[in-house]
Structure formats: C-alpha cells, structure tokens
Design an enzyme around this catalytic site. Structure first.
Site, PDB file in Angstrom:
ATOM      1  N   ASP A  16     -16.590  -0.283 -43.582  1.00  0.00           N
ATOM      2  CA  ASP A  16     -15.655  -1.191 -44.500  1.00  0.00           C
ATOM      3  C   ASP A  16     -14.729  -1.797 -43.412  1.00  0.00           C
ATOM      4  O   ASP A  16     -14.721  -1.373 -42.346  1.00  0.00           O
ATOM      5  CB  ASP A  16     -14.945  -0.368 -45.441  1.00  0.00           C
ATOM      6  N   SER A  17     -14.180  -2.834 -43.488  1.00  0.00           N
ATOM      7  CA  SER A  17     -13.453  -3.561 -42.730  1.00  0.00           C
ATOM      8  C   SER A  17     -12.071  -2.731 -42.598  1.00  0.00           C
ATOM      9  O   SER A  17     -11.481  -2.950 -41.447  1.00  0.00           O
ATOM     10  CB  SER A  17     -12.767  -4.818 -43.423  1.00  0.00           C
ATOM     11  N   CYS A  23     -18.168  -2.507 -48.422  1.00  0.00           N
ATOM     12  CA  CYS A  23     -17.202  -3.811 -48.447  1.00  0.00           C
ATOM     13  C   CYS A  23     -17.783  -4.815 -49.266  1.00  0.00           C
ATOM     14  O   CYS A  23     -19.053  -5.220 -48.656  1.00  0.00           O
ATOM     15  CB  CYS A  23     -17.049  -4.022 -46.919  1.00  0.00           C
ATOM     16  N   GLU A  51      -2.436  -2.478 -50.361  1.00  0.00           N
ATOM     17  CA  GLU A  51      -2.086  -1.854 -49.227  1.00  0.00           C
ATOM     18  C   GLU A  51      -0.617  -1.610 -48.884  1.00  0.00           C
ATOM     19  O   GLU A  51       0.028  -0.669 -48.202  1.00  0.00           O
ATOM     20  CB  GLU A  51      -2.571  -2.624 -48.003  1.00  0.00           C
ATOM     21  N   CYS A 101     -13.947  -6.272 -55.006  1.00  0.00           N
ATOM     22  CA  CYS A 101     -13.422  -6.040 -53.904  1.00  0.00           C
ATOM     23  C   CYS A 101     -12.944  -4.532 -53.884  1.00  0.00           C
ATOM     24  O   CYS A 101     -12.420  -4.104 -54.914  1.00  0.00           O
ATOM     25  CB  CYS A 101     -12.284  -6.701 -53.639  1.00  0.00           C
ATOM     26  N   HIS A 124     -10.535  -2.809 -52.867  1.00  0.00           N
ATOM     27  CA  HIS A 124      -9.095  -2.527 -53.005  1.00  0.00           C
ATOM     28  C   HIS A 124      -8.693  -2.717 -54.531  1.00  0.00           C
ATOM     29  O   HIS A 124      -7.695  -1.954 -54.715  1.00  0.00           O
ATOM     30  CB  HIS A 124      -8.252  -3.515 -52.382  1.00  0.00           C
TER      31      HIS A 124
END
Lengths: 270, 270
Positions: free
Chosen positions: A15-16, A78, A157, A189, A191
């Site tokens: 993932d990023s 991702c 985050e 996504c 997140h």
C-alpha cells in the site's frame, strides 16, 4: 518453480502507507496459516492525489521489492494502485495479483436492493472509474453515485475519524449521496473503515457500508485454494517494511492494524 | 563563473508542491526584474509528514535539478525542507541558499510586544525545532508556543481554507495557543497564508500573523544586491516544473499564485 515449494512462500501485500493495514489485519485474521509481508511506501505517500502514470511507476517498484522477497502472491491493498496498476502488475510479474476493487464491487452488487450504490474514494480512484466499470460489469442495471473524499485520509491519520471535524466533513461530502437513495456505500479507500461510525451518523443505519478488506481476504483464500498454494507449514511472524523511517508508521499504523506495531524495517524503493 | 554573466541567470525556487507558490508570488511581485524558475516535487508531496533524512534526500534532488538549469540562487520555499536541509544545500552547492525560517523568525521577533510568539507548521517543521532555535538566537527572552497543524495543508488544497470545517479545525488546533497570551503567530508552512481569515476568526484581530513569503522576498532582494547579483536585462517569463503530471498542480496552484497557471512542464527528479 516447483522445486522452491511455492506454497510455503509468503504473501506480499503493499500500500502507499498505513491504510492497507486494514486489509492486512483481515488477512491475518482469516488466513492465520499464511506468512505475510507488508510494504508501505511511506516515503511517497499518498498515491490518491497523484497521476495514474506516477502511481503505476510506484506500484511496479513496490511489487518488485516483494517479488524479490520471493512471495507467492501479490495483494494490492490500496484502491488507487488497484485502480490503475492491476493489469500492468499481472503482465509484469508471473504470480497471482489480487486487488481490492473487484471484491468490493462484487459485495456491493450482492447486497444492494435499491440497485443504487454509492462509491467514495480518493481523487485518483474515483477519476479512474474502476469501481463503476467493475460494478457495471457485474450488473449493468446498478446506478452508481461516486464522489471523492480527499480529506478522509488525513483525518483518519490524524486520529480524528470520530471527531466533530470528521462529521462536518462527511456531511459536506456525502450530502448529495444521502439524497440519491443509495442503500449501499463502497468504502473505496483503505483508510475509510476507520470512519464507519461517522459515515453511519451521516447516512443513517440503513445504508450498508462495504469494506473491501473482508472480501479481499476471502478472495485471497479462494485463489490460494484454487491454485494449490495454501501453506502447510506453520508460518513465521508477519514482517513490515516501509520506505521512510518507521516512527510515524508504527505510531499511526497501530490504529489501522488494531494492535501495536513494532520492528518495522526501512527499505529503499526508488 | 564570471564569464557566464551570473547576474543574468534565473533564481531557482523549490517546494514539495503548490505551497511554495505563495512565496513565488511574492518574489514575482517584489522582484519583477528577475527571472524565476519554480519546481514543485508533486510526485512525492507532502514533505511535512516525512522524516528529516527523506526530506533531505528529496531537497538535494530538487536543488540539483535547479542547479542544472544554471540558477544563480536557490530559494527553499518550503518550511519543512528549510528546517532540515538548508545547511546541507549550502554545503553541497556553490551558490546562495535562502530559506523561509530565518526571515519569518526575524519578523516575529521584530513585531512581538508581549514577547510571546506562536508558531504553527507541519509535523516535520515543528519537530525540527528550527523556528524555536531561530527565534531564540535573535532574542532568548521570547517565549515560544508551537503546535503542528497537519490538516491545514489538505484543507487549503481542497479549497476549504474558509470553510466551516477549517474554522472548527483551527479552533481545535489553536485553542491552547489562544490561551497563552501570544500577540504574534508565525505561519510556518507556505500553505497557511490561505487560511489567514480563518486564523483571525479564531485568534482575534489583535494577533499578528507572520507570513514568511514577504520577508523571504525582501531577503532575496538584499542578498542579490549585496553580492552584485541583481539582473539588468529584461527577464524571460517565469517557468514552472513539477515531478508529477501538471493537471492537479495547475488546478490547485492558481489559488496559491493568485493567477491562473499554464504551461507547466513535467520532469523526473529521482
């Protein structure tokens, strides 16, 4: 490759940054007999605001690192990278490549009753149209309402997924979707699962939230079984690699993995 | 280098992305006789959440690109890069290097009456302690209250600098500063000038906001004059380079530069 005993190799996940840990967590949970390696490209995160060509280049470099580690399968944890790089990764590397778009799309089509599905993701994912294509390939009659939600990543985050700022942001982004009669929302996504409570507050409890992580893990298990790649020996512990120093990844990542993160190693990808 | 007619060379400015355009705008305004080149490292933006070692590596690569273009001076229009890379850039390249920390610190010390100064910036900038060192070098009696504001960058890039979400976010971040009796707030990130109205709403009109852009431009003019580097011939138009495709930079950057952006070229830095 037979002499290498491929089933005993690890599964490589990238993932990023920290987001893919929501997928990794599900893999750890559903496939406790598999050995897992995670790579977060934290030196170049995020991918979601970058161009398809740049994301493709980064994804190829991340995958090359994992292939070098002799993994038996690649999981692209991702959405942005899955949207633009899946075909190229399959072409470049001679091993199964699993993304997160197809599993999420399949689940959404399976559960929607109103045939109206919402999709939220990064700018890159929404612009790619990957979810729209995947959903309409499965059922052309499903009406899709998609919108990018760029602030959800930094909010998650920051640890503000349930903060009043996140609620106000979600109201702003999802207002149009709430009025469109959707009964299913794809969290496009990695997140976004952290924002589930906030999203339910805005959309009401009747809208089903589709988190690709679970479906992706099931898909991984299916492909391993189909190809005779299921591991037999007890696995070693999961390993974590990042392209920037591990401090921030370890601190922020714990919330995504649901357990403290330690022993993360730094590597160079470019 | 004399035979090259150094004063006629351009000034090279770099940042992680669009933020440095607030500094570039001020340079265009104050130094209309100078030729200017801008480089935004949009393929790896942001720098503010990354480690000093990674930011240093990126800054050296960005500077090398500009030096290759034969600039006569480097302006580091990024607080995070100025915080961690200035000394290394000066050591590596044989030309004047101007950052944004020192000018902002000097202005804050000059205008504060309460001797209580607030500093806001990215995680990287605040952690580096660069503003604290710069301010206390000038006046050890100044009390400094600094806090990172990670969400301000994505809010400014989303075009939400004056949105209720930005106001709520600013109230959360700046609550402790508002209670500390500061009369001056250093905007230690090139994105933050876009949030000036929102910051004034939270802190009241009596707190002075220090935007490094103006001070940095004055500093550049001073160094050019001191070293006999002021350009005499009419300059060519400003040029813009980015490391990802220009689309998003052109769209978002206009708000930072205060004028539409076109003709941006893509280059590779790594």
């Amino acid at each position: 490759m037979k002499e290498d005993n491929v089933p005993e190799r690890a599964i490589g996940v990238f993932d990023s940054g920290v987001g893919g840990l929501t997928v990794f967590k599900e893999l750890m949970h559903r496939l406790p007999g598999e050995e897992l390696i995670y790579l977060g490209d934290t030196a170049r995160v995020p991918y979601g605001t970058k161009s398809p060509a740049t994301v493709l280049r980064y994804a190829l470099e991340a995958a090359a690192f994992l292939v070098e580690k002799k993994v038996k399968m690649l999981v692209v944890a991702c959405n942005t990278a899955s949207s633009v790089a899946l075909a190229a990764l399959e072409e470049r590397f001679n091993l199964p490549v699993i993304g997160v778009i197809e599993p999420g799309a399949r689940k959404a089509v399976a559960i929607t009753r109103s045939r109206r599905v919402g999709v939220i993701g990064t700018e890159g994912t929404v612009k790619s149209g990957a979810y729209t294509r995947a959903i309409q390939n499965l059922d052309a009659a499903v009406e899709i309402h998609s919108t990018p939600c760029p602030l959800f990543v930094p909010l998650a985050e920051e640890g503000w997924a349930e903060h009043p700022v996140a609620l106000l942001t979600a109201q702003e982004y999802l207002g149009p979707l709430a009025g469109a009669g959707i009964d299913t929302l794809v969290l496009g996504c990695t997140h976004y699962p952290l924002l589930k409570n906030t999203l339910h507050q805005v959309l009401g409890p009747a809208v089903e939230l589709v988190d690709s992580a679970e479906e992706t893990a099931l898909n991984v298990a299916r492909v391993l079984a189909d190809r005779g790649l299921t591991r037999r020996d007890p696995p070693g512990p999961p390993r974590f690699f990042v392209s920037d120093i591990p401090t921030r990844f370890e601190r922020v990542g714990g919330a995504f993995l649901g357990t403290p993160l330690q022993g993360v190693e730094q590597v160079t990808l470019d």
